[in-house]
Write a protein that holds these residues in place. Sequence first.
Motif, PDB file in Angstrom:
ATOM      1  N   ASP A 267       0.924  -1.141   0.017  1.00 14.32           N
ATOM      2  CA  ASP A 267      -0.074   0.276   0.210  1.00 14.32           C
ATOM      3  C   ASP A 267       0.700   1.031  -0.053  1.00 14.32           C
ATOM      4  O   ASP A 267       1.621   1.204   0.162  1.00 14.32           O
ATOM      5  CB  ASP A 267      -0.914  -0.263   1.426  1.00 14.32           C
TER       6      ASP A 267
ATOM      7  N   VAL B 172      -0.435   4.527   0.575  1.00  9.79           N
ATOM      8  CA  VAL B 172      -1.447   5.427   0.508  1.00  9.79           C
ATOM      9  C   VAL B 172      -1.900   6.945   1.091  1.00  9.79           C
ATOM     10  O   VAL B 172      -2.310   7.654   0.114  1.00  9.79           O
ATOM     11  CB  VAL B 172      -2.488   5.024   1.764  1.00  9.79           C
TER      12      VAL B 172
ATOM     13  N   PRO C 149      -6.562   9.896  -4.077  1.00  8.48           N
ATOM     14  CA  PRO C 149      -7.979   9.723  -3.499  1.00  8.48           C
ATOM     15  C   PRO C 149      -8.864   8.986  -4.783  1.00  8.48           C
ATOM     16  O   PRO C 149      -9.748   9.824  -5.185  1.00  8.48           O
ATOM     17  CB  PRO C 149      -8.138  10.807  -2.725  1.00  8.48           C
TER      18      PRO C 149
ATOM     19  N   ARG D  94     -19.641   0.667   7.750  1.00  4.90           N
ATOM     20  CA  ARG D  94     -19.518   2.620   8.032  1.00  4.90           C
ATOM     21  C   ARG D  94     -20.522   3.346   7.983  1.00  4.90           C
ATOM     22  O   ARG D  94     -20.536   4.257   9.021  1.00  4.90           O
ATOM     23  CB  ARG D  94     -18.891   2.942   6.264  1.00  4.90           C
TER      24      ARG D  94
ATOM     25  N   SER E 241     -12.176   5.791  10.311  1.00  4.62           N
ATOM     26  CA  SER E 241     -10.894   5.775   9.221  1.00  4.62           C
ATOM     27  C   SER E 241     -10.686   4.399   9.212  1.00  4.62           C
ATOM     28  O   SER E 241     -10.449   4.399   7.661  1.00  4.62           O
ATOM     29  CB  SER E 241     -10.174   6.168   9.757  1.00  4.62           C
ATOM     30  N   ALA E 242     -10.813   3.136  10.063  1.00  3.32           N
ATOM     31  CA  ALA E 242     -10.316   1.969   9.505  1.00  3.32           C
ATOM     32  C   ALA E 242     -11.042   0.389   9.019  1.00  3.32           C
ATOM     33  O   ALA E 242     -11.027   0.576   7.767  1.00  3.32           O
ATOM     34  CB  ALA E 242     -10.023   1.221  11.016  1.00  3.32           C
TER      35      ALA E 242
ATOM     36  N   GLU F 238     -13.263   2.917   6.603  1.00  3.20           N
ATOM     37  CA  GLU F 238     -13.400   3.178   4.967  1.00  3.20           C
ATOM     38  C   GLU F 238     -11.417   2.698   4.746  1.00  3.20           C
ATOM     39  O   GLU F 238     -12.213   2.476   3.689  1.00  3.20           O
ATOM     40  CB  GLU F 238     -13.256   4.811   5.573  1.00  3.20           C
ATOM     41  N   SER F 239     -11.024   2.751   4.900  1.00  7.48           N
ATOM     42  CA  SER F 239      -9.474   2.069   4.789  1.00  7.48           C
ATOM     43  C   SER F 239     -10.341   0.651   3.393  1.00  7.48           C
ATOM     44  O   SER F 239      -9.624   0.367   2.957  1.00  7.48           O
ATOM     45  CB  SER F 239      -8.625   3.012   5.893  1.00  7.48           C
ATOM     46  N   GLU F 240     -10.411  -0.120   4.981  1.00 14.62           N
ATOM     47  CA  GLU F 240     -11.051  -1.484   4.622  1.00 14.62           C
ATOM     48  C   GLU F 240     -11.716  -1.644   3.550  1.00 14.62           C
ATOM     49  O   GLU F 240     -11.470  -2.344   2.343  1.00 14.62           O
ATOM     50  CB  GLU F 240     -11.073  -2.265   5.662  1.00 14.62           C
TER      51      GLU F 240
ATOM     52  N   SER G  29     -12.080   0.626   0.898  1.00 14.51           N
ATOM     53  CA  SER G  29     -11.248   1.538  -0.748  1.00 14.51           C
ATOM     54  C   SER G  29     -10.737   0.074  -0.663  1.00 14.51           C
ATOM     55  O   SER G  29     -10.830  -0.496  -2.208  1.00 14.51           O
ATOM     56  CB  SER G  29     -11.157   2.445  -0.035  1.00 14.51           C
ATOM     57  N   THR G  30      -9.809  -0.493   0.277  1.00 16.94           N
ATOM     58  CA  THR G  30      -9.369  -1.462  -0.111  1.00 16.94           C
ATOM     59  C   THR G  30     -10.041  -2.443  -1.153  1.00 16.94           C
ATOM     60  O   THR G  30      -9.341  -2.792  -2.063  1.00 16.94           O
ATOM     61  CB  THR G  30      -8.440  -2.375   0.853  1.00 16.94           C
TER      62      THR G  30
END
Length: 491
Positions: A35, A37, A42, A81, A133-134, A136-138, A140-141
């Motif tokens: 990653d 990031v 974005p 989310r 944040s956690a 949303e990050s997962e 998106s991944t």
Amino acid sequence: MLRRCLSYRPPVNTQKLFQKATTVRWVQTSGHIEDDVLHQIPPQLNYPYLINNADAIEQNMVLRKYDSDIVHKVKQLYGERTAILEKKEQLIKERDETNKLIRSARNKDERQQFIDRGRQYKDQLKSLDEQFSAVESEMSTHALLIPNDTHPETPVGPEENAKVLKIVGKQRMEDGLLDHLTLAEKLDLVDLGQAAKVSGSKFYYLKNNGAWLEMALIQYAMQKATEHGFSAVITPDIVRASIAYGCGFQPRKTEASQIYDVTTASIVNTSAPKMVLAGTAEIPLAGMFAEKMLKEESLPQRVVGFGRAFRAEAGHGSAEERGLYRVHQFSKVELFAVATPEQSDGILDELRQLQEDIFTELGLCFRVLDMPTEELGASAYRKYDIEAWMPGRQAWGEISSTSNCTDYQTRRLDIRYLSSQFKEQVGPKDVRVPWHIKEKWVNFCHTLNGTAVAVPRVMIALLETFQRPDGTVEIPEPLRKWIPGQPKILS
């Protein structure tokens, strides 16, 4: 992780000097590049579309041989989310009410009670922000691993299910035809043995008229594309990993990445962006438009780029892949276009027609294929391949492809356009208006790409198609002016 490293170790007294210098490490990754990031543009993914069409997307992923569980994982995370956002909104309301109570408290003890309650809300909101944040990050991944939709007319299944749309020219089928490597070595055009000593297997030297034949193919393809309205570009061959993966160059779950990772001593253990060797000029050409908002009136925009392509693919070592057929580095002329959604189908046909014109002028026998679902890369909505008949191999071999990627790349690279209606309704592109008003006229572009000439594959087809009984090779007329002396025969 399989590393492609030089085994040479410098003498002890020179190692410190080398350590201070910039060094390059090439890596063939067995999965996704780590990653990055911090340097990633974005992505602007359409989550409502993914969630509302999860079952259809799952079926599409099955047909394209992707891990179909991903889309339902995204749906689950999107629900989490949403729940976090709702809980946060409720807590903010309660916090605001508590702040009012603090100001209206009747005494010091009551005020302190409300202050303590407010601190609890602050801690809870901080925790929710971290959870958000956690999640949303997962989300998106996982969402970035979902491939593009598929054109409804695309054939379903593996490579053998490709639909032959047309065959141009006549196949040479006579006995005794030589393969390209035998011809090229006899004519002193290539040297694979020395290249293997210098760089390893699947590298090559082009020599004498072999070098000039490459230059001729590049010049011819660049000029041909320019005559059709494409702007010429020489692209960088090293790009940020985030740009490459934004273009969709990511392997399926069961596949190894074919991208070379470039690491220099100066960026190890730093926040510098991860760099890779471009697998095709398509990547830097797409990057030319990254984070741009174009005017609809300026579309479509067409560019033709020349660059080196680097592929770590190993192949299966068969006799069919000997010589120049599957190599780690080659020269390539790439067609690329940015268009509106309404224009993209027409541009795809335009790219394919230009490719057909090039190979027809070169005198090759070729066929055009509508490629099936399992042969589509992550970004492709529809893809056509062109295969040339290679008489020495007595087989068809891919020499080109062209794809419509719709908004897959543009959502990951933030390539948008402002509708012409904005000027009619509001004013010029640069007029200062609130974003919530302007965004109503902003849409994502579509991108398309196609190979004009992948030099080694086209060279194979030319040598084998135009070989003569004495082992010499006729040079197609369009290429002669680019070779010193303008010879008609390679001898």
